[in-house]
Design a protein around this motif. Structure first.
Motif, PDB file in Angstrom:
ATOM      1  N   HIS A   1      48.555   8.591  31.564  1.00 29.89           N
ATOM      2  CA  HIS A   1      49.278   7.666  30.501  1.00 29.89           C
ATOM      3  C   HIS A   1      50.430   6.781  31.472  1.00 29.89           C
ATOM      4  N   MET A   2      50.798   7.231  32.426  1.00 31.94           N
ATOM      5  CA  MET A   2      51.877   6.555  33.325  1.00 31.94           C
ATOM      6  C   MET A   2      51.077   5.513  33.792  1.00 31.94           C
ATOM      7  N   ALA A   3      49.926   5.584  34.490  1.00 31.78           N
ATOM      8  CA  ALA A   3      49.273   4.694  35.300  1.00 31.78           C
ATOM      9  C   ALA A   3      48.832   3.694  34.189  1.00 31.78           C
ATOM     10  N   LEU A   4      48.448   3.867  33.050  1.00 34.79           N
ATOM     11  CA  LEU A   4      48.040   2.952  32.039  1.00 34.79           C
ATOM     12  C   LEU A   4      49.253   2.298  31.483  1.00 34.79           C
ATOM     13  N   THR A   5      50.363   2.671  31.383  1.00 30.97           N
ATOM     14  CA  THR A   5      51.676   1.942  30.724  1.00 30.97           C
ATOM     15  C   THR A   5      51.783   0.995  31.729  1.00 30.97           C
TER      16      THR A   5
ATOM     17  N   CYS B   1      42.327   3.716  36.756  1.00 30.33           N
ATOM     18  CA  CYS B   1      42.720   4.652  35.616  1.00 30.33           C
ATOM     19  C   CYS B   1      41.634   5.165  34.522  1.00 30.33           C
ATOM     20  N   SER B   2      40.842   4.226  34.262  1.00 31.56           N
ATOM     21  CA  SER B   2      39.690   4.117  33.336  1.00 31.56           C
ATOM     22  C   SER B   2      38.687   5.100  33.960  1.00 31.56           C
ATOM     23  N   ILE B   3      38.285   5.073  35.309  1.00 34.32           N
ATOM     24  CA  ILE B   3      37.209   5.962  35.907  1.00 34.32           C
ATOM     25  C   ILE B   3      37.692   7.661  35.972  1.00 34.32           C
TER      26      ILE B   3
ATOM     27  N   ARG C   1      45.833  -9.045  39.661  1.00 29.53           N
ATOM     28  CA  ARG C   1      44.652  -8.400  40.196  1.00 29.53           C
ATOM     29  C   ARG C   1      44.864  -7.104  40.475  1.00 29.53           C
ATOM     30  N   GLY C   2      46.132  -6.677  41.047  1.00 29.70           N
ATOM     31  CA  GLY C   2      46.350  -5.423  41.620  1.00 29.70           C
ATOM     32  C   GLY C   2      46.570  -4.550  40.359  1.00 29.70           C
ATOM     33  N   MET C   3      47.162  -4.912  39.464  1.00 30.86           N
ATOM     34  CA  MET C   3      47.233  -3.844  38.170  1.00 30.86           C
ATOM     35  C   MET C   3      45.852  -3.985  37.443  1.00 30.86           C
TER      36      MET C   3
END
Length: 839
Positions: free
Chosen positions: A612-616, A664-666, A655-657
């Motif tokens: 969740h934090m990485a996605l945010t 994060c999806s994987i 592009r980094g994000m």
């Protein structure tokens, strides 16, 4: 009786045969004594026998038996044609004999020839040959369809030179429309005798009517059109005006024939110019002639405007150049359809703009007095606006408009705009600069560029709000923006029809500088100008409103007022913001204490919190950097650039994000299917039929249509909808983002529309996701009355059991039942263990 009658009949028959026998005898005697072809061959069989003509040319007099044998006249004796040698026996005969008279046998051809153009000048032998005369159907005959043109050309290429209005010598027939027709495979193409006849030989000077009828026999439809032409009355004693007066005698070419341009010939000079030299001279000075010389396939010529055969007078209502029809005629090229077909030069949408203008609308209503194309651009000498002799040159436009608008022209010539224009400053506006070139509308029309609502920004602002022109001429900056920020400007933007616009203070046409004593804004006149709207205005009132007074220049009173207010804004509003953040922080701490009080359960484990934090982080930075690319002029984007987040830096971050989002999806997929907790979460988040009922119960309860409190499972319908929308959106953004990242590498393997479609999907999916987060997600985790000011679960991963009981009652029951079952199993296991006494 019968014997007597037989004798008498026999006697009569014998007497009747006597004259025939006498004639036969005489003919036999004549044949014995007459000359034979062998007699003539004794001399004319000699190949060295020649004769020198009066012009010095030497010709052969040799006629062999082989030559005569293949001729149509092989059965005739020489003296049948050379009749003056019949009975002649004193050889050699005289050198000069009478001309052979073919009409002795060919009476019809002889009569036709006697009235034709060749009579008295050309012999039959010149076309058919002298002794080796072949049938017309024989391909080797000089008068056969395959060879007749070359036969005629032997004389006509040598004898004839170009005449007035003609294109070239007669050998140019080969490059003409008729000459190229057989070459192009058209059977039965016209040749010399098709038009001129076989023996009659119609020509311009002789039997011109016959020649015209030959043209009409193939071009009957053209002749019908020509009857309505102004040229049909110019007959010059002929049935019609000569077709070849326009098309040429032998180089007859269609108006679309590209060889006209290849040969650098002006079709106007080659045809119309022979009679209309003055008009053609003006045409040759026009843009149309320039386009024709440059090889433009759409360059208009005389027939483009006037028509080809049914050319009418300008005063004729049916003429394409009559006032009522002229605009439509020009529109064939100067319209949206016309200009889009030109691959090189894009012309303005003149026709559409004119049709929407005041002039065009009045013309459609039947007012023939309004200006049409030729009134402004001229008839034939249509020149570019940059040409000093053009009627639409900036220095001459006021003259053109002044033909109808005399008062406005007189006022304009008093203005600073006109004076600057006469000094050669072509940035200075003219009539079309403010009113438009073709789309002139009434100032009362809401769409007009000089309408009150558009005047400041669209008309005056084109120059006075243009940084390049302001810098070039040192004009006062911000005069338009300060007006738009004033009461007058704001009221006009609010559709006020009473508030002052530029022309109310500066006048519409006679615009003068402030130093001009006649100017409406000169110090001695400005009060009178203000009194047009403010009857009690005085000098101080007039001084209270100027463009410069609204600008906070350094050292002026407005400058210091603005500086003080900026300090107040930062101090007061900043202090308010800090004060409110302190209060909000206290309430967030209190909310956390309430949420952590009592027993708690794990809502999210460590893996879910990391995801969740990485996605945010990735989502927020992707949205900021992505929208900054799409809307580079936004104030917050300029603020990012001032902080060092310019486009190159934002590109790297974006592009980094994107890579972080993919990672994060994987991570999420691995977690869902390779861990026990993940599989439980997937089953809990999967949509079920009960979600539809939960949605209906929620809406009814909050509309006071039901008192039944909604009961949700581990995840309610809103959270499931958001989760699966996130899955879809992430896939769409990754796929389209990957295509946009490597377009050159992927384009060979994708359809042509894939890259542009990816751009569209990427943009609108970003908008959809961002708005969903703001409107949906933030409401349920921040602004929902039961969660405000914020739910701490996304940071701690834990949820208060009492809140679970209230918000997710079905999940709560499942937890209780599970816990009870676990205790029952534990108790049973304990009861089943043997006691020490039993041991």
């Amino acid at each position: 009786m019968s014997q007597r009658n037989f004798s008498f009949s026999s006697s009569v028959a014998c007497l009747a045969r006597i004259p025939a026998m006498v004639l036969s005898l005489l003919a036999f005697i004549y044949t014995i004594q007459a000359q034979t072809n062998d007699d003539c061959s004794m001399c004319h069989g000699d190949e060295s026998l020649t004769r020198t003509l009066d012009n010095g040319r030497t010709i052969s007099l040799c006629v062999t038996s082989d030559t005569l044998a293949g001729s149509r006249h092989a059965a005739l004796r020489c003296v049948e044609c050379h009749a003056d040698l019949k009975g002649f026996d004193d050889f050699p005969h005289p050198e000069r004999l009478k001309p052979v008279d073919c009409a002795l046998c060919h009476e019809q051809a002889g009569r036709e020839f006697a009235h034709g153009g060749h009579a008295g000048g050309v012999s039959c032998a010149a076309c058919h040959g002298s002794h080796h005369v072949l049938s017309v159907r024989d391909a080797k005959s000089p008068v056969s369809p395959a060879r007749i043109n070359s036969t005629c050309a032997q004389c006509h290429n040598r004898l004839h030179s170009p005449n007035r209005g003609r294109t070239a010598i007669y050998e140019s027939y080969d490059v003409g429309l008729h000459g190229r027709h057989p070459v192009a495979g058209g059977a039965g193409g016209p040749d010399c005798v098709t038009c001129h006849g076989t023996h009659t030989i119609a020509s311009e000077r002789q039997l011109a009517d016959d020649l015209e009828r030959q043209c009409i026999s193939c071009h009957a439809d053209v002749a019908q059109e020509f009857r309505s032409s102004v040229h049909s009355a110019i007959n010059e004693g002929r049935a019609n005006s000569h077709c070849y007066e326009c098309h040429g005698e032998h180089r007859s070419r269609a108006p679309s024939d590209t060889t006209l341009r290849v040969l650098n010939e002006s079709p106007a000079e080659a045809t119309c110019g022979s009679c209309h030299a003055e008009s053609v001279a003006r045409y040759n000075q026009s843009l149309h002639a320039y386009a024709l010389a440059e090889g433009s396939p759409r360059a208009p010529r005389c027939e483009s405007c006037h028509g080809a055969h049914n050319i009418r007078r300008v005063a004729d209502p049916l003429s394409p150049v009559a006032r009522a029809n002229q605009v439509k005629t020009c529109a064939t090229c100067h319209s949206q359809i016309g200009i889009t077909l030109d691959p090189d030069i894009r012309m303005p949408r003149s026709f559409e703009n004119y049709a929407e203008s005041t002039h065009g609308k009045r013309l459609q209503q039947g007012n023939a007095e309004v200006p049409v194309c030729t009134d402004c651009h001229g008839g034939h000498a249509i020149r570019a606006g940059s040409d000093p002799t053009s009627t639409i040159h900036p220095k001459r436009i006021d003259e053109m408009c002044g033909r109808c608008h005399e008062r406005e022209q007189a006022q304009y010539r008093q203005s600073i705009h006109y004076r600057a224009l006469m000094f050669g400053i072509y940035d200075s506006p003219t009539c079309t600069g403010c009113h438009g070139e073709h789309s002139q509308l009434s100032p009362n029309d809401p769409d007009s560029r000089v309408n009150r609502n558009h005047q400041a920004h669209e008309t005056c602002g084109r120059c006075h709000n243009n940084p390049a022109i302001i810098r070039k001429y040192g004009l006062s900056p911000d005069v338009v923006t300060t007006y738009e920020d004033s009461y007058h400007g704001l009221a006009v933007r609010a559709q006020s029809r009473r508030s002052a616009v530029c022309a109310d203070c500066h006048e519409a046409h006679a615009i003068r500088t402030v130093r001009d004593s006649l100017s409406t804004i000169h110090p001695q006149n400005v009060t009178t100008t203000c009194r047009q709207c403010h009857p009690r205005a005085d000098a101080k009132f007039a001084q209270s409103y100027t463009h410069s007074a609204l600008q906070p220049r350094v050292g002026g009173i407005n400058y210091w007022i603005a500086r003080i207010y900026w300090i107040l804004l930062v101090a007061i509003i900043g202090g308010m913001l800090v004060h409110n953040l302190i209060i909000l922080n206290w309430h967030m701490i209190q909310a956390r204490k309430r949420q952590e009080a009592g027993p708690k359960i794990v809502r999210f484990d460590t893996h879910q919190l990391i995801q969740h934090m990485a996605l945010t982080i990735s989502f927020i930075l992707l949205a900021v950097t992505g929208f900054a690319l799409r809307y580079p002029d936004a104030w917050w984007v300029r603020g990012l650039s001032d902080l060092g987040m310019n486009e190159p830096a934002r590109r790297i971050v974006h592009r980094g994000m994107a890579l972080l989002l993919i990672a994060c999806s994987i991570y999420h997929v691995v977690y869902l299917f390779l861990t026990r907790r993940g599989r439980e979460e997937f089953r809990a988040i999967a949509p079920v039929k009960r979600d539809v009922g939960d949605f209906a119960d929620t809406v009814k309860f909050h509309l006071n249509l039901s008192r039944k409190t909604p009961e949700y499972a581990r995840y309610d319908y809103s959270q499931k909808a958001e989760y699966w929308a996130l899955i879809w959106g992430t896939i769409a953004m990754i796929v389209t983002g990957f295509i946009l990242w490597f377009p050159a590498q992927l384009s060979p393997y994708l359809p042509s529309w894939a890259i542009t479609a990816s751009q569209t999907i990427h943009l609108y999916e970003a908008w959809l996701a961002t708005l969903a987060i703001v409107v949906w997600h933030f409401f349920f985790v921040i602004f929902h009355p039961e969660e405000y000011p914020m739910s701490w679960t996304w940071l701690t991963g834990k949820m208060n059991l009492e809140h679970v009981k209230h918000r997710h009652h079905r999940w709560y029951r499942a937890l209780i039942e599970s816990e009870a079952e676990r205790h029952a199993v534990a108790d049973k296991a304990r009861d089943d263990r043997p006691s020490p006494s039993d041991q």
